[in-house]
Motif scaffolding. Structure first.
Motif, PDB file in Angstrom:
ATOM      1  N   ALA A  33      47.425   9.249 -36.541  1.00  0.00           N
ATOM      2  CA  ALA A  33      45.964   9.331 -36.612  1.00  0.00           C
ATOM      3  C   ALA A  33      45.393   9.922 -35.324  1.00  0.00           C
TER       4      ALA A  33
ATOM      5  N   ILE B 116      45.489  13.664 -35.201  1.00  0.00           N
ATOM      6  CA  ILE B 116      44.494  14.396 -35.990  1.00  0.00           C
ATOM      7  C   ILE B 116      43.150  14.472 -35.267  1.00  0.00           C
TER       8      ILE B 116
ATOM      9  N   ASP C 129      36.203  15.292 -34.300  1.00  0.00           N
ATOM     10  CA  ASP C 129      35.897  14.014 -34.965  1.00  0.00           C
ATOM     11  C   ASP C 129      35.567  14.184 -36.435  1.00  0.00           C
ATOM     12  N   GLU C 130      34.768  15.215 -36.766  1.00  0.00           N
ATOM     13  CA  GLU C 130      34.349  15.357 -38.160  1.00  0.00           C
ATOM     14  C   GLU C 130      35.515  15.770 -39.047  1.00  0.00           C
ATOM     15  N   GLN C 131      36.290  16.751 -38.574  1.00  0.00           N
ATOM     16  CA  GLN C 131      37.430  17.181 -39.387  1.00  0.00           C
ATOM     17  C   GLN C 131      38.410  16.016 -39.566  1.00  0.00           C
TER      18      GLN C 131
ATOM     19  N   ALA D 205      37.727  12.832 -39.574  1.00  0.00           N
ATOM     20  CA  ALA D 205      37.147  11.830 -40.476  1.00  0.00           C
ATOM     21  C   ALA D 205      37.308  12.249 -41.931  1.00  0.00           C
ATOM     22  N   VAL D 206      37.030  13.506 -42.249  1.00  0.00           N
ATOM     23  CA  VAL D 206      37.136  13.926 -43.645  1.00  0.00           C
ATOM     24  C   VAL D 206      38.598  14.027 -44.086  1.00  0.00           C
ATOM     25  N   MET D 207      39.521  13.989 -43.138  1.00  0.00           N
ATOM     26  CA  MET D 207      40.929  13.979 -43.521  1.00  0.00           C
ATOM     27  C   MET D 207      41.452  12.556 -43.676  1.00  0.00           C
ATOM     28  N   GLY D 208      40.573  11.570 -43.496  1.00  0.00           N
ATOM     29  CA  GLY D 208      40.962  10.193 -43.783  1.00  0.00           C
ATOM     30  C   GLY D 208      41.135   9.303 -42.567  1.00  0.00           C
ATOM     31  N   VAL D 209      40.787   9.802 -41.372  1.00  0.00           N
ATOM     32  CA  VAL D 209      40.949   8.995 -40.161  1.00  0.00           C
ATOM     33  C   VAL D 209      39.675   8.201 -39.890  1.00  0.00           C
TER      34      VAL D 209
END
Lengths: 261, 330
Positions: free
Chosen positions: B210, B213, B218-220, B222-226
């Motif tokens: 995690a 990633i 931060d945004e990318q 978050a949208v990848m599930g972190v």
């Protein structure tokens, strides 16, 4: 292919503090469809995409993927449904393309396990779909802008989500790579995903998208087939510029009236 | 994957550890060292030196080096900043102040000092982040963060000096600790630190995917599930725990946490668990090597390893500020 799911905005409002940015936004995007969102700067296009990806929370209304309210999903569960290619394009320069794309599998992995066969297959499929398999051992720092963007899109495809969101995916790219990205996005829609992209260029939107949504001052002014939506009147109302619309080769072109001959 | 990088640092570490045990005021043969391990004879002076002086000193160097190396790597990864480390963020200074306060106000000693050290580490990081936020919009944010860290570090150092001056007599023992003197450490303090450090390491390994990633933004991520806040906060806490557990045993030691992540990045990049392994073993090797130097450079006088690391660290930090910020990668 992933499970199909539609995206639905149900009377969504959003704002920072008291200032409303989006009001009464209701629309859907269906599986197998490529929906393009266009509009002037500051109209709320990117905000809409961020709401859809769960990066922002609506003040009122609901956003659903399939039948589920996205507010009820954990980050990982949401990531298995919705992938977003953000405009943030940083990646460590000494990382390989393969490792970058493999990161897309995070939402499907538990914390300790190694990559599964399913992971490997999805990564290979994404590399192939974005035509970057020959680059997979290259370092990210060695890529051109267009190659990096395709590698990043492969990363989002590896996420194997029902919905694919693209935030201005063609900005700063050479024309050839712009078309390449949009063609790949269209292919993903044909394969059954729900694809929503924020785009700047009407012609590209009309050429690649099945439907176009035009946003203006936080509202959705029009949504429908490109030729029905991208009219001279709508462009004049939203962008404040009179144009002549031309239909040719299946695309809508707008020429400023002052320049039209 | 450079497979040789898994065993290679261990070999280096073993060689340095053997050297550490043999070299010193009096050289002791490897045979005698092995005998001290296998057939300990309490009446043999060399055996006593090996087991009670050099081995404990080695254990402390290994632990503190490994903990600081990993702590520095975690901090540099989550903050995306090659200049941060337990030293440059003020963690070491904050922990030191609270340890001194713990001794002065509460009469604590040994492992009991871990909690005040942890509190000091957390407070100093919070203050550093707060001050760097006040500097937002002016100058380079990466430099601002370490600028804030050094301001907070300076304030805590002044506070430490002030507390020490209140009652110099009762701090006779602690001066050696403050300058990072491994020889002067409290043997009892190490044992409880080991499981704490182990737990922190396991947490770091579990979170590493995690954390990787987060480099995408931060945004990318978050949208990848972190869960970005959880991963950032958890990793920050783990990094602080590792650093202050080392501080509790040997006092503030700089340099290891700053330079090991750079060495790891040059060798294997920063993605995956291999950099973690390199910082763990490499940090231990670096501090062990420095302690050998500390005992040999001015022999028969023994330097503090903190002094050796302070000199080396200051020079490397200067080089990183001058050359590192020009490159775009960090």
């Amino acid at each position: 292919m992933p499970n199909a799911a539609r995206i639905e905005f149900d009377r969504v409002a959003f704002g920072f503090g008291r200032l409303p940015i989006l009001e009464g936004l209701s629309f859907t995007a269906e599986p197998g469809e490529f929906l393009a969102i266009v509009g002037p700067n500051g109209c709320g296009k990117s905000t809409t995409l961020k709401l859809m990806a769960g990066l922002l929370q609506p003040m009122s209304g609901a956003i659903r993927v399939g039948e589920q309210d996205i507010a009820s999903l954990s980050r990982k569960a949401l990531a298995r449904q919705i992938a977003l290619l953000t405009q943030q394009s940083f990646a460590p320069p000494n990382m390989s393309v393969y490792d970058l794309v493999a990161m897309g599998r995070f939402a499907h992995q538990n914390l300790l396990a190694r990559r599964s066969r399913e992971d490997e297959a999805q990564i290979a499929g994404a590399l192939l779909a974005m035509q970057v398999q020959s680059l997979q051992q290259r370092r990210v720092g060695e890529l051109s802008g267009g190659q990096l963007q395709r590698a990043r899109m492969a990363m989002t495809l590896a996420q194997d989500s029902a919905v694919l969101l693209l935030d201005e995916p063609t900005t700063f790219l050479d024309l050839r790579y712009q078309y390449s990205i949009l063609e790949r996005a269209q292919e993903q829609a044909r394969a059954g995903r729900t694809v929503v992209a924020v785009l700047h260029d009407f012609t590209q939107a009309s050429l690649f998208a099945d439907r176009v949504a035009v946003m203006h001052e936080g509202r959705m002014v029009q949504i429908g087939k490109p030729a029905d939506v991208l009219t001279e009147d709508v462009i004049a109302e939203v962008f404040g510029v009179r144009t002549r619309a031309v239909l040719a080769h299946g695309a809508v072109f707008h020429v400023p009236e002052s320049q039209a001959r | 994957m450079k497979a040789w990088l898994i065993p290679a640092p261990l070999v280096v570490l073993l060689v340095l550890s053997a050297l550490h045990l043999t070299l010193g005021a009096a050289s002791i043969d490897l045979g005698v060292i092995l005998a001290a391990f296998t057939a300990y004879d309490p009446t043999n002076y060399a055996h006593v030196v090996v087991i009670f002086q050099r081995l404990t000193r080695l254990a402390v160097a290994l632990y503190a080096g490994a903990a600081l190396g990993v702590s520095g790597l975690l901090l540099q990864k989550i903050m995306q900043n090659g200049l941060v480390s337990p030293g440059t963020l003020g963690i070491n200074a904050g922990a030191t102040t609270f340890v001194v306060l713990g001794v002065f106000l509460l009469g604590l000693s040994g492992p009991g000092l871990f909690l005040p050290a942890l509190l000091g580490g957390i407070i100093s990081v919070m203050l550093t982040l707060l001050v760097s936020r006040l500097l937002t919009g002016q100058g380079d944010p990466k430099l601002n963060l370490v600028l804030a860290g050094s301001m907070i570090g300076a304030l805590f150092s002044a506070l430490t000096t002030f507390v020490l001056s209140m009652d110099p007599d009762s701090f006779g023992n602690i001066i050696g600790w403050i300058v990072g003197d491994i020889g002067n450490f409290d043997y009892q303090a190490l044992a409880p630190m080991a499981p704490i450090g182990l737990l922190a390491l396991i947490a770091a390994a579990v979170m590493s995917r995690a954390v990787d990633i987060l480099v995408l933004g931060d945004e990318q991520a978050a949208v990848m599930g972190v869960n970005v806040r959880l991963v950032y906060g958890g990793t920050l806490l783990v990094a602080i725990v590792l650093a202050v557990s080392a501080v509790t045993v040997v006092g503030p030691i700089g340099f290891v946490g700053l330079v090991m992540p750079h060495i790891a990045r040059i060798l294997v990049g920063e993605i995956g668990r291999l950099p973690l392994w390199l910082c763990l073993v490499g940090g231990a090797a670096l501090l062990t090597g420095a302690d050998i130097l500390a005992r040999l450079l001015m022999a028969p006088r023994v330097l503090n390893v903190g002094t050796v690391m302070g000199f080396a660290g200051g020079l490397v930090f200067l080089a990183l500020v001058i050359f590192g910020t020009r490159r775009s990668e960090r």
